[in-house]
Design a protein around this motif. Structure first.
Motif, PDB file in Angstrom:
ATOM      1  N   GLU A   1     -63.941  17.157 -44.022  1.00 53.45           N
ATOM      2  CA  GLU A   1     -63.917  18.624 -44.038  1.00 53.45           C
ATOM      3  C   GLU A   1     -62.505  19.196 -44.154  1.00 53.45           C
ATOM      4  OE1 GLU A   1     -66.430  20.712 -44.032  1.00 53.45           O
ATOM      5  OE2 GLU A   1     -68.176  19.501 -43.494  1.00 53.45           O
TER       6      GLU A   1
ATOM      7  N   TYR B   1     -61.298  18.884 -40.425  1.00 55.50           N
ATOM      8  CA  TYR B   1     -61.256  20.347 -40.296  1.00 55.50           C
ATOM      9  C   TYR B   1     -59.819  20.887 -40.314  1.00 55.50           C
ATOM     10  CZ  TYR B   1     -66.058  19.548 -38.826  1.00 55.50           C
ATOM     11  OH  TYR B   1     -67.369  19.134 -38.770  1.00 55.50           O
TER      12      TYR B   1
ATOM     13  N   SER C   1     -66.816  15.516 -47.623  1.00 54.62           N
ATOM     14  CA  SER C   1     -66.760  16.982 -47.670  1.00 54.62           C
ATOM     15  C   SER C   1     -65.355  17.504 -47.936  1.00 54.62           C
ATOM     16  CB  SER C   1     -67.315  17.572 -46.357  1.00 54.62           C
ATOM     17  OG  SER C   1     -68.643  17.168 -46.159  1.00 54.62           O
TER      18      SER C   1
END
Length: 1122
Positions: free
Chosen positions: A983, A960, A1003
């Motif tokens: 991510e 993230y 991702s």
């Protein structure tokens, strides 16, 4: 029950305690009665004589119990001892009860008369010698003297300690490596063994020992035979050998057997030196494979002698079969392989092979249905399946099969081998473990045992004796684990609640249960819901799990006066509640008054929700363990509970009913007290402080507001557990509990402070503190760090208080384990972070810094990071919000700079950091000389990393980080082994390092390529052919042999739609796992190398919501093991 030492040892302790009471209690200094003094002296003399007799008989038991197996005279002698020991314990226990009663009454009388000093404080209460006491003790002594004379007639020898069982060759059939029968299953286990051995060889190891562990009859020898006879073994080794060891670990005999097995020639050498010279000649310079079958030796020195001799070989690979994990620990160089039960389908194949040989096909159809039910009874134990099938092969009639199916022990005589392996294991078991195992047979098969209940039952029956500094509960748990190591217990499972072990469960295999029930001589029995069962009058240990309306009749039908254990559970189901509404009979209170006739009862555990008629427990003079749960508790007279003066363990669930506890001080022998209290503003009575023998105090789910000031008088307390929402403070006397080893405060949300002198508890080994209201810890806590594992969770500090958000940490330089700081965003003063002085905390292993409150992810309530437990030592500090002060917005970099840790730190986790760059110390090799793992999560403003100088770093986990663009070679450590990225929406390029063994990317939709340098090919790998790659769907694909192989062992790529892999880039090595999901641009690359493309929605590389120390730990561990 077998295991006579379990009767004699407690009886000896009882005699010793009674002797002490005779000296301290029965003698009245003010008494002028010479008759009284004479009686006391006579009783004292008889007790001393009885003690000497019991010690001699106990010393004989080791020899007697060994001969008990085959000598009828000894069997009768042991039975006589058992009966007399039981009667003696009953009589002496009653006298002890009268002593306790007299002490309590004397104390209560003195309180009534306002006498300050209680008589029992000086050990004197002027109890008269009961008239019958001297006569009874003399009779007991005389009977034991007669038994002692019989010992001499039976030629039983005295032993000072348990000795090893002599080998009975009639019961030990040496094994052979030859496969002389059909084998079903176990191919997978054989391949596991071979893979582990060949992996050691590839890594250049020259001495490997792999133990195969499992209970008797599971198939350990079968697997060893499969390995021994495998062509790859014969091709790889110069010498292969098989030696059946058994419990006689005689080095000279084993050495001769090894020589004979290797050379296939007889060896008659007797001289140890000459024998060793011959052994050296045989194996020096050779690659040898050796099976040591059925090893029981637990003496490291014996194994060391053989190990040193075997190391003379150029390479030695040894497969050991054993039933005992402690044996495996001594010998292993590879983690033991625990043999699982045979699968259901393989069991059926094995059964049909033996049971249906020569059976008419027309009859077979009728027999199969019954046969399948019989196979289920075998519990997937191969030897049991084979044995029962062999027996049934001689029974052609359906009725015979049905009779065997319905028989409790299947009508097998002692010569049948179905239980023989387990019986041998039982016979060799240490005497102190036998009664613990046998008591398990009072519960039904398939029962999930709870360690807490079983350990308390063992303690109640005096099966457990303290050892050294260990508490009796710790010894009991040790017994259970020893039974597990000896393969009698299965499926150990520790269940955690808020980071603490909540309960431990285990199971007992059906065949082990049969052995235990058989050896208990019908003294154990269970009655289950919906089953009608005859209960023998010999039953002493009873488990009831049925609706209560038939319990009164059931208790009336058994010989309740000899009952020693009763565990009763009332199953609740929908049908039960329907019956409560519709059936008037079920609304009537149940009559349990028959329990008062169970005068020999030692343990009573009742748990049910039905109403019962009032009854009392006062007649249960021998009761040592009492556990009461449910509404019916309201119908038991508190006074009758508090008149059970022999009680050692009391568990009361008062969630449904408020009971007056003032009389609890009468239980002067109580060692364990657990109370479940629910009610407004509860206070514990002052009489609690009369429980001077109390070692464990647990108060659960209560609204307790305070502890009595005199709690400091309970000097024997070793463990305190309190779960109370309303407890605010502890009395100062709490700091006098200097023997305390465990202190646990759970859900104590209003507990504001600990006493300033809490550091005086220098024997404290474990502290767990869970409070939402505590602002700081007293500085005296620093005294505890040397010996105590401190686990302080949910410790909330006021950012504007005198102690600051984290400023008070400055005194805690010896803090060790894990430090977690949440809500860093709420720090209002930079100097608080600086004063925390994290750089001085040299024992800290893991630091987790989170700028926000992530408690919702620390299930179930704040909890711990995956991979960490309370054994690591945890400090969790969550900083409170303050309306008075503004947080330091825009100063994340300065705060993180202030939180620089000590260079000894091994793991660092940074979450939700708001800065665009990291402080300089993040990339400084001197600041992070020991860092192994770095996890960076939700740092949305970070665009690049500069950690290339962190040479100790092995694992990097990034998630993230939306603005992270590139991970270039110069920014990554050259020794990095595990790279995990999730991510990162802007990431376009990742450098692949030669050191990587795991790559996991998910991702990252903008990721286009990997950048690589000139990779160093591994010569061995490049020459390999037909290498296997294991995709996630467990299919097998083969790489063409001309491809050159890189060192990666695990590759996971998921949801990277733009990723393209260049030619000869990112190729898996030998044994590598390849997992690719939803990476559409990789289809062509996969097809080029004969690999299939998998588009799967359920494939996953891990849970993105988990903390970043999760699967990375497993990755590194598996890598180290390989």
């Amino acid at each position: 029950m077998a295991g006579l030492e379990a009767l004699i040892s407690p009886l000896l302790n009882l005699v010793e305690n009674l002797l002490l009471e005779v000296k301290n209690t029965f003698f009245k200094p003010s008494s002028s009665s010479s008759v009284h003094t004479h009686d006391a002296l006579a009783v004292e003399a008889d007790l001393k004589g009885l003690m000497r007799l019991l010690q001699r008989i106990k010393a004989t038991l080791y020899d007697a119990e060994e001969r008990n197996i085959r000598d009828k005279s000894v069997q009768l002698w042991l039975k006589e001892i058992r009966e007399l020991a039981h009667d003696a314990e009953y009589i002496l226990d009653e006298y002890m009860y009268e002593v306790y009663r007299a002490k309590v009454e004397a104390r209560n009388t003195s309180e009534l008369n306002n006498i300050k000093e209680h008589p029992e404080a000086n050990g004197v209460c002027g109890v008269q010698i009961p008239d019958s006491m001297a006569d009874h003790i003399r009779k007991i002594r005389n009977k034991f003297e007669e038994i002692a004379k019989d010992r001499e007639a039976l030629h039983l020898g005295e032993e000072d300690a348990p000795r090893r069982y002599a080998i009975d060759r009639r019961r030990h059939t040496p094994t052979s490596p030859l496969i002389m029968e059909s084998i079903f299953g176990r191919e997978e286990e054989k391949e596991q063994v071979l893979n582990l051995f060949f992996m050691d060889q590839r890594q250049g190891k020259i001495f490997s020992v792999l133990p195969l562990v499992g209970k008797g009859g599971l198939g350990k020898t079968t697997v060893a035979r499969l390995v021994y006879n495998d062509k790859r073994v014969k091709d790889c080794f110069d010498l292969i050998g098989w030696v059946y060891v058994s419990d006689d670990f005689n080095i000279e005999r084993i050495t001769r057997d090894i020589i004979e097995s290797f050379t296939r020639e007889a060896c008659d050498l007797k001289n140890p030196s000459v024998l060793m010279e011959e052994f050296a000649k045989v194996i020096i310079g050779k690659k040898v494979f050796l099976v040591l079958d059925d090893v029981w030796n637990e003496e490291p020195s014996l194994w060391e002698s053989l190990r040193l001799a075997l190391m003379l070989a150029r390479m030695a690979t040894i497969l050991v079969t054993t039933r005992n994990i402690s044996v495996a620990r001594i010998m292993q160089t590879i983690d033991p392989l625990h043999l699982a039960y045979l699968s259901d389908d393989k069991c059926w194949l094995l059964f049909t092979h033996y049971a249906f040989q020569g059976v008419d096909p027309a009859k077979r159809t009728r027999l199969e249905e019954v046969g399948k039910e019989i196979v289920k009874k075998c519990g997937r134990l191969p030897l049991a399946v084979k044995s029962i099938a062999s027996l049934l092969s001689h029974e052609a009639e359906l009725q015979s099969w049905i009779e065997i199916l319905q028989s409790h022990m299947w009508e097998l005589d002692s010569r049948n081998e179905i239980l023989a392996p387990l019986q041998i294991s039982y016979e060799r078991m240490p005497t102190y473990l036998k009664p613990c195992l046998l008591l398990c047979s009072m519960f039904p098969k398939k029962y999930k045992y709870e360690m807490d209940l079983m350990s308390k039952l063992w303690i109640a029956h005096s099966y457990i004796e303290p050892k050294g500094q260990k508490t009796i509960e710790e010894v009991a748990v040790g017994y259970a684990y020893e039974l597990y190591e000896r393969s009698f217990f299965d499926d150990f499972n520790v269940i955690y609640e808020n980071g603490l072990p909540y309960k431990t469960t285990f199971r007992v295999h059906d065949m082990v249960h049969d052995i235990a029930w058989l050896k208990s001589e019908k003294t154990c029995h269970s009655v289950e819901q919906g089953k009608q069962d005859f209960i023998s009058r010999e039953v002493r240990h009873l488990y009831l799990n049925k609706e209560l309306k038939g319990v009164s009749e059931l208790l009336g039908s058994i010989h309740i006066s000899v009952l020693e254990t009763l565990v009763m559970r009332h199953p609740i189901s929908n049908s039960y509640w329907i019956s409560i509404i519709n059936d008037d009979d079920d609304k009537k209170p149940i009559n349990l008054s028959g329990l008062t006739e169970a005068k020999d009862l030692r343990a009573l555990d009742l748990k049910c929700e039905r109403e019962v008629q009032q009854f009392a427990l006062g007649n249960l003079k021998h009761l040592r363990y009492l556990s009461l749960h449910g509404k019916f508790v309201s119908q038991i007279s508190p006074q009758s509970i508090f008149s059970c003066y022999s009680l050692r363990i009391l568990i009361l669930d008062l969630s449904w009913y408020h009971m007056e506890l003032e009389g609890i001080g009468n239980l002067i022998n109580l060692e364990f007290l657990q109370l479940w209290l629910w009610g407004a503003h509860i206070k514990l009575p002052g009489s609690l402080c009369f429980l001077r023998k109390l070692r464990v105090l647990e108060i659960h789910e209560s609204e307790l507001i305070e502890l009595p000031e005199c709690i400091g008088d309970l000097s024997e307390l070793k463990k305190i557990v309190i779960k109370s929402y309303y407890l605010r403070k502890l009395p100062d006397s709490f700091c006098k509990l200097t023997n305390l080893k465990e202190l646990i405060f759970q859900k104590c949300n209003y507990l504001e402070e600990l006493p300033q002198d809490i550091g005086n508890l220098t024997r404290l080994q474990f502290l767990f503190l869970d409070s939402m209201s505590m602002h700081y810890l007293p500085s005296s806590c620093t005294k505890l760090f040397a010996s105590c594992k401190m686990n302080v969770q949910c410790l909330c500090a006021e950012p504007d208080s005198h102690y600051g958000a984290v400023r008070w940490l400055k005194d805690f330089n010896d803090l060790k384990g894990v430090l977690m700081i949440n809500n860093i965003k709420r720090i209002t003063r930079l100097e608080d972070a600086q004063n925390a002085n994290l750089i001085s905390k040299h024992n800290l292993e893991t630091l987790l810094l989170d700028w926000f409150d992530k408690h919702s992810k620390y299930a179930p309530r704040w909890g711990l990071p995956k991979g960490y437990s309370i054994e690591n030592g945890i400090f969790l500090i969550s900083i409170k919000y303050s309306e008075k002060y503004k947080s330091l917005d825009g100063q994340d970099l300065q705060i993180l700079e202030a939180f620089q840790p000590h260079p000894n730190l091994k793991n660092l986790h940074i979450d939700s950091y708001g800065g665009s760059v990291f402080p300089r110390w993040m990339g400084d090799p001197l600041s992070f000389a020991s860092l192994v793992k770095l996890c960076i999560k939700s740092c949305f403003h970070i665009s690049h990393l500069s950690i290339g100088n962190l040479l100790s770093l092995k694992l990097l986990h990034i998630a993230y980080c939306d603005r992270l663009l590139l991970l270039r070679r110069e920014s990554l450590p050259s020794q990095l082994e595990h790279l995990i990225i999730r991510e990162c929406k802007s990431l376009v390029e990742v450098a692949l390092l030669e050191s990587l063994v795991e790559l996991n990317i998910s991702s990252c939709n903008k990721l286009k390529s990997f950048s690589t340098a000139e990779w160093q090919m591994t010569e061995t790998a490049s020459k390999s052919s037909d290498l296997e790659v294991i995709p996630s769907n467990d299919s097998h694909f083969k790489l063409p042999k001309e491809l050159k192989i890189f060192p990666l062992r695990k590759i996971t790529l998921k949801d990277c739609s733009n990723l393209i892999i260049g030619e000869n880039q990112l190729l898996p090595g030998e044994g590598c796992e390849l997992h690719i999901y939803n990476c559409c641009n990789l289809k062509e690359w996969l097809l080029q190398h004969d690999l299939k493309y998998v588009s799967s929605d359920d494939g996953s590389s891990g849970d993105d919501e988990e903390l970043l120390f999760d699967d990375s730990d497993e990755s590194m561990e598996s890598d180290n093991n390989s």
